[in-house]
Design a protein around this motif. Structure first.
Motif, mmCIF file in Angstrom:
data_model
loop_
_atom_site.group_PDB
_atom_site.id
_atom_site.type_symbol
_atom_site.label_atom_id
_atom_site.label_comp_id
_atom_site.label_asym_id
_atom_site.label_seq_id
_atom_site.Cartn_x
_atom_site.Cartn_y
_atom_site.Cartn_z
ATOM 1 N N SER A 1 0.835 -1.206 0.000
ATOM 2 C CA SER A 1 0.000 0.000 0.000
ATOM 3 C C SER A 1 0.868 1.254 0.000
ATOM 4 O O SER A 1 0.547 2.241 -0.659
ATOM 5 N N GLN A 2 1.965 1.201 0.728
ATOM 6 C CA GLN A 2 2.864 2.353 0.792
ATOM 7 C C GLN A 2 3.392 2.715 -0.599
ATOM 8 O O GLN A 2 3.448 3.890 -0.960
ATOM 9 N N ASN A 3 3.747 1.708 -1.398
ATOM 10 C CA ASN A 3 4.224 1.959 -2.757
ATOM 11 C C ASN A 3 3.110 2.512 -3.644
ATOM 12 O O ASN A 3 3.352 3.403 -4.460
ATOM 13 N N LEU A 4 1.895 1.977 -3.493
ATOM 14 C CA LEU A 4 0.771 2.480 -4.285
ATOM 15 C C LEU A 4 0.505 3.945 -3.985
ATOM 16 O O LEU A 4 0.295 4.750 -4.909
ATOM 17 N N ILE A 5 0.521 4.306 -2.714
ATOM 18 C CA ILE A 5 0.259 5.688 -2.316
ATOM 19 C C ILE A 5 1.349 6.603 -2.855
ATOM 20 O O ILE A 5 1.070 7.686 -3.374
ATOM 21 N N LYS A 6 2.590 6.172 -2.735
ATOM 22 C CA LYS A 6 3.696 6.973 -3.252
ATOM 23 C C LYS A 6 3.535 7.185 -4.765
ATOM 24 O O LYS A 6 3.667 8.304 -5.263
ATOM 25 N N MET A 7 3.230 6.117 -5.488
ATOM 26 C CA MET A 7 3.083 6.211 -6.948
ATOM 27 C C MET A 7 1.924 7.114 -7.343
ATOM 28 O O MET A 7 2.057 7.969 -8.223
ATOM 29 N N VAL A 8 0.766 6.944 -6.694
ATOM 30 C CA VAL A 8 -0.402 7.724 -7.095
ATOM 31 C C VAL A 8 -0.197 9.199 -6.763
ATOM 32 O O VAL A 8 -0.629 10.074 -7.525
ATOM 33 N N ASN A 9 0.481 9.493 -5.664
ATOM 34 C CA ASN A 9 0.763 10.888 -5.345
ATOM 35 C C ASN A 9 1.755 11.495 -6.337
ATOM 36 O O ASN A 9 1.652 12.675 -6.681
ATOM 37 N N ILE B 1 1.988 10.611 -9.514
ATOM 38 C CA ILE B 1 1.181 10.833 -10.719
ATOM 39 C C ILE B 1 0.415 12.150 -10.578
ATOM 40 O O ILE B 1 0.379 12.970 -11.504
ATOM 41 N N ALA B 2 -0.176 12.350 -9.423
ATOM 42 C CA ALA B 2 -0.943 13.573 -9.188
ATOM 43 C C ALA B 2 -0.053 14.810 -9.250
ATOM 44 O O ALA B 2 -0.462 15.839 -9.802
ATOM 45 N N ARG B 3 1.150 14.733 -8.700
ATOM 46 C CA ARG B 3 2.058 15.887 -8.770
ATOM 47 C C ARG B 3 2.403 16.216 -10.219
ATOM 48 O O ARG B 3 2.532 17.387 -10.582
ATOM 49 N N TYR B 4 2.550 15.212 -11.042
ATOM 50 C CA TYR B 4 2.804 15.455 -12.469
ATOM 51 C C TYR B 4 1.628 16.214 -13.095
ATOM 52 O O TYR B 4 1.812 17.220 -13.766
ATOM 53 N N PHE B 5 0.409 15.741 -12.865
ATOM 54 C CA PHE B 5 -0.762 16.364 -13.467
ATOM 55 C C PHE B 5 -1.125 17.693 -12.809
ATOM 56 O O PHE B 5 -1.899 18.467 -13.374
ATOM 57 N N ALA C 1 -6.756 18.007 -15.080
ATOM 58 C CA ALA C 1 -5.778 17.367 -14.201
ATOM 59 C C ALA C 1 -6.391 16.144 -13.517
ATOM 60 O O ALA C 1 -5.778 15.078 -13.481
ATOM 61 N N VAL C 2 -7.609 16.287 -13.004
ATOM 62 C CA VAL C 2 -8.289 15.156 -12.362
ATOM 63 C C VAL C 2 -8.511 14.043 -13.372
ATOM 64 O O VAL C 2 -8.265 12.868 -13.102
ATOM 65 N N SER C 3 -8.960 14.422 -14.552
ATOM 66 C CA SER C 3 -9.184 13.439 -15.613
ATOM 67 C C SER C 3 -7.887 12.728 -15.983
ATOM 68 O O SER C 3 -7.877 11.519 -16.229
ATOM 69 N N GLY C 4 -6.799 13.468 -16.020
ATOM 70 C CA GLY C 4 -5.505 12.875 -16.341
ATOM 71 C C GLY C 4 -5.073 11.844 -15.317
ATOM 72 O O GLY C 4 -4.578 10.767 -15.670
ATOM 73 N N VAL C 5 -5.260 12.163 -14.036
ATOM 74 C CA VAL C 5 -4.921 11.215 -12.972
ATOM 75 C C VAL C 5 -5.778 9.963 -13.102
ATOM 76 O O VAL C 5 -5.273 8.839 -13.097
ATOM 77 N N ARG C 6 -7.082 10.164 -13.243
ATOM 78 C CA ARG C 6 -8.009 9.030 -13.338
ATOM 79 C C ARG C 6 -7.673 8.163 -14.550
ATOM 80 O O ARG C 6 -7.613 6.939 -14.454
ATOM 81 N N GLN C 7 -7.431 8.791 -15.683
ATOM 82 C CA GLN C 7 -7.161 8.029 -16.904
ATOM 83 C C GLN C 7 -5.832 7.288 -16.820
ATOM 84 O O GLN C 7 -5.722 6.155 -17.286
ATOM 85 N N PRO D 1 -4.747 16.017 -3.436
ATOM 86 C CA PRO D 1 -6.128 16.413 -3.755
ATOM 87 C C PRO D 1 -6.622 15.942 -5.123
ATOM 88 O O PRO D 1 -7.804 15.629 -5.282
ATOM 89 N N LEU D 2 -5.734 15.865 -6.105
ATOM 90 C CA LEU D 2 -6.154 15.375 -7.426
ATOM 91 C C LEU D 2 -6.513 13.891 -7.375
ATOM 92 O O LEU D 2 -7.423 13.447 -8.076
ATOM 93 N N VAL D 3 -5.815 13.142 -6.555
ATOM 94 C CA VAL D 3 -6.140 11.719 -6.389
ATOM 95 C C VAL D 3 -7.514 11.585 -5.743
ATOM 96 O O VAL D 3 -8.355 10.806 -6.201
ATOM 97 N N LEU D 4 -7.728 12.336 -4.683
ATOM 98 C CA LEU D 4 -9.024 12.290 -4.003
ATOM 99 C C LEU D 4 -10.152 12.636 -4.961
ATOM 100 O O LEU D 4 -11.188 11.973 -4.980
#
Length: 73
Positions: A3-11, A13-17, A26-32, A60-63
């Motif tokens: 889970s720690q790796n998933l959270i790090k990765m998704v955050n 991704i969000a920082r990129y978008f 940006a939200v759409s980009g994260v989701r896609q 926030p973009l992940v949320l």
């Protein structure tokens, strides 16, 4: 994957978008990105983790991507 790796990765991704000035894009980009490149198991694990830890620090973009009607599953 932990889970720690998933959270790090998704955050990450969000920082990129987050550089996208249009919040909806940006939200759409994260989701896609999650839909296109994460396995179904990774997406389920992220959703389950977020349900168990609603106060945890996710970008926030992940949320927003998780809250969208289409979600990431």
């Amino acid at each position: 994957m932990s889970s720690q790796n998933l959270i790090k990765m998704v955050n990450e991704i969000a920082r990129y978008f987050a550089t996208e000035p249009d919040q909806a894009l940006a939200v759409s980009g994260v989701r896609q990105h999650i839909k296109n490149f994460w396995t179904p198991g990774m997406r389920r694990d992220l959703g389950a983790w977020q349900e168990k830890h609603p106060d945890a620090v996710l970008h926030p973009l992940v949320l927003a991507a998780l809250e969208e009607p289409e979600g990431v599953t």
